[in-house]
Enzyme design. Sequence first.
Site, PDB file in Angstrom:
ATOM      1  N   HIS A   1      40.593  38.838  50.031  1.00 41.39           N
ATOM      2  CA  HIS A   1      41.835  38.427  50.708  1.00 41.39           C
ATOM      3  C   HIS A   1      42.330  39.610  51.540  1.00 41.39           C
ATOM      4  O   HIS A   1      42.864  40.574  50.992  1.00 41.39           O
ATOM      5  CB  HIS A   1      42.856  38.024  49.616  1.00 41.39           C
ATOM      6  CG  HIS A   1      44.187  37.602  50.137  1.00 41.39           C
ATOM      7  ND1 HIS A   1      45.271  37.403  49.291  1.00 41.39           N
ATOM      8  CD2 HIS A   1      44.637  37.326  51.385  1.00 41.39           C
ATOM      9  CE1 HIS A   1      46.317  37.033  50.015  1.00 41.39           C
ATOM     10  NE2 HIS A   1      45.966  36.988  51.279  1.00 41.39           N
TER      11      HIS A   1
ATOM     12  N   ASP B   1      48.032  31.325  45.760  1.00 37.48           N
ATOM     13  CA  ASP B   1      48.059  32.740  45.367  1.00 37.48           C
ATOM     14  C   ASP B   1      49.495  33.254  45.292  1.00 37.48           C
ATOM     15  O   ASP B   1      50.204  33.265  46.295  1.00 37.48           O
ATOM     16  CB  ASP B   1      47.263  33.531  46.424  1.00 37.48           C
ATOM     17  CG  ASP B   1      47.094  35.001  46.082  1.00 37.48           C
ATOM     18  OD1 ASP B   1      47.444  35.402  44.959  1.00 37.48           O
ATOM     19  OD2 ASP B   1      46.597  35.741  46.956  1.00 37.48           O
TER      20      ASP B   1
ATOM     21  N   MET C   1      49.879  31.083  50.347  1.00 37.13           N
ATOM     22  CA  MET C   1      50.602  32.123  49.596  1.00 37.13           C
ATOM     23  C   MET C   1      51.886  31.532  49.018  1.00 37.13           C
ATOM     24  O   MET C   1      52.690  30.955  49.750  1.00 37.13           O
ATOM     25  CB  MET C   1      50.967  33.300  50.502  1.00 37.13           C
ATOM     26  CG  MET C   1      49.806  34.162  50.961  1.00 37.13           C
ATOM     27  SD  MET C   1      48.917  35.020  49.657  1.00 37.13           S
ATOM     28  CE  MET C   1      50.203  35.957  48.860  1.00 37.13           C
TER      29      MET C   1
ATOM     30  N   MET D   1      44.803  41.392  53.704  1.00 44.32           N
ATOM     31  CA  MET D   1      46.196  41.451  54.159  1.00 44.32           C
ATOM     32  C   MET D   1      46.300  42.686  55.055  1.00 44.32           C
ATOM     33  O   MET D   1      46.919  43.695  54.710  1.00 44.32           O
ATOM     34  CB  MET D   1      47.145  41.521  52.955  1.00 44.32           C
ATOM     35  CG  MET D   1      47.271  40.173  52.260  1.00 44.32           C
ATOM     36  SD  MET D   1      47.904  40.304  50.583  1.00 44.32           S
ATOM     37  CE  MET D   1      46.373  40.670  49.719  1.00 44.32           C
TER      38      MET D   1
ATOM     39  N   SER E   1      48.779  38.994  37.458  1.00 46.24           N
ATOM     40  CA  SER E   1      49.543  39.459  36.288  1.00 46.24           C
ATOM     41  C   SER E   1      49.441  38.514  35.089  1.00 46.24           C
ATOM     42  O   SER E   1      49.388  38.968  33.946  1.00 46.24           O
ATOM     43  CB  SER E   1      51.004  39.697  36.673  1.00 46.24           C
ATOM     44  OG  SER E   1      51.528  38.580  37.329  1.00 46.24           O
TER      45      SER E   1
ATOM     46  N   MET F   1      44.943  45.553  51.195  1.00 48.86           N
ATOM     47  CA  MET F   1      46.227  45.728  51.897  1.00 48.86           C
ATOM     48  C   MET F   1      46.215  47.035  52.675  1.00 48.86           C
ATOM     49  O   MET F   1      45.692  48.041  52.206  1.00 48.86           O
ATOM     50  CB  MET F   1      47.369  45.771  50.879  1.00 48.86           C
ATOM     51  CG  MET F   1      47.426  44.551  49.973  1.00 48.86           C
ATOM     52  SD  MET F   1      48.902  44.560  48.970  1.00 48.86           S
ATOM     53  CE  MET F   1      48.502  43.232  47.803  1.00 48.86           C
TER      54      MET F   1
HETATM   55  C1  DX5 Z   1      49.782  39.246  46.587  1.00 51.96           C
HETATM   56  C2  DX5 Z   1      48.307  39.059  46.347  1.00 51.96           C
HETATM   57  C3  DX5 Z   1      48.037  38.280  45.128  1.00 51.96           C
HETATM   58  C4  DX5 Z   1      48.546  38.938  43.862  1.00 51.96           C
HETATM   59  C5  DX5 Z   1      48.885  37.866  42.879  1.00 51.96           C
HETATM   60  O1  DX5 Z   1      49.999  39.755  47.852  1.00 51.96           O
HETATM   61  O2  DX5 Z   1      47.722  38.378  47.405  1.00 51.96           O
HETATM   62  O3  DX5 Z   1      46.657  37.961  45.013  1.00 51.96           O
HETATM   63  O4  DX5 Z   1      47.588  39.800  43.310  1.00 51.96           O
HETATM   64  O5  DX5 Z   1      49.559  38.432  41.801  1.00 51.96           O
HETATM   65  P1  DX5 Z   1      50.315  37.536  40.716  1.00 51.96           P
HETATM   66  O6  DX5 Z   1      49.341  36.523  40.208  1.00 51.96           O
HETATM   67  O7  DX5 Z   1      50.757  38.510  39.683  1.00 51.96           O
HETATM   68  O8  DX5 Z   1      51.467  36.902  41.441  1.00 51.96           O
HETATM   69 ZN    ZN Z   2      45.615  37.633  47.061  1.00 53.36          ZN
END
Ligand code: DX5
Ligand code: ZN
Length: 214
Positions: A64, A173, A135, A66, A196, A35
């Site tokens: 991934h 995800d 997502m 972002m 999580s 990110m």
């Molecule tokens: C969110 C990420 C996810 C995140 C998922 O922007 O892309 O990969 O880590 O976290 P949980 O499984 O806790 O929702």
């Molecule tokens: Zn992700």
Amino acid sequence: MIVSPSILSADFSKLADEIRDVERCGADWLHLDVMDGVFVPNLTFGPVIVDAVNRISDLPLDVHLMIVEPLKYVERFARAGADWITFHIEAEDRPLETIKAIHAQNVRAGISISPPTEVKRLEPFLSMIDLVLVMSVNPGFSGQKFMPSVLPKVRWLREKREKEGHDFLISIDGGINAETAPLAADAGVDVMVSASYIFGSSDRCRAIQSLKSL
Ligand code: DX5
Ligand code: ZN
């Protein structure tokens, strides 16, 4: 089911132990959330950490991105050891070039869509890509609530793949846990990403196995 634990919820002060732990429990891939504080309101890590994880683990690295302008960074993440590079359709004006750049590095290419984005926007790229990451929360943070309203996207992708003979995987995800994972499995996903639920569980092996068996 392919299970890809996201290290975003791991304890970074002992990252190597955390990774070995989910590896021992049967994780198939490792999901690395990059990110930039621009595309999403949060910052994580870049190629340096991807490279470190690559040296710790033999699992495929599911990166991934972002970040805005992902095309600029494809080569750096490939060199760091990414096996899959997924970028956001909302973040790149040149998706075609980005897919080609990823493939040119011998890396599999994925496109992700945030909850407000229409899945039809991916139509022109479906024959070229290796993965679609749907997502099920707004990107930026782990620990958010699953949005069942994205499941029709998964069904649409599944139908399209069948009808037109594509071979991309469908990954989901955000907010995946014991209650929401069966819904995603029913809709037809191939890959479950989870941070999580897996890293926060007192029995990570059970959490991973519960997703794998779907
Ligand atoms: C969110 C990420 C996810 C995140 C998922 O922007 O892309 O990969 O880590 O976290 P949980 O499984 O806790 O929702
Ligand atoms: Zn992700």
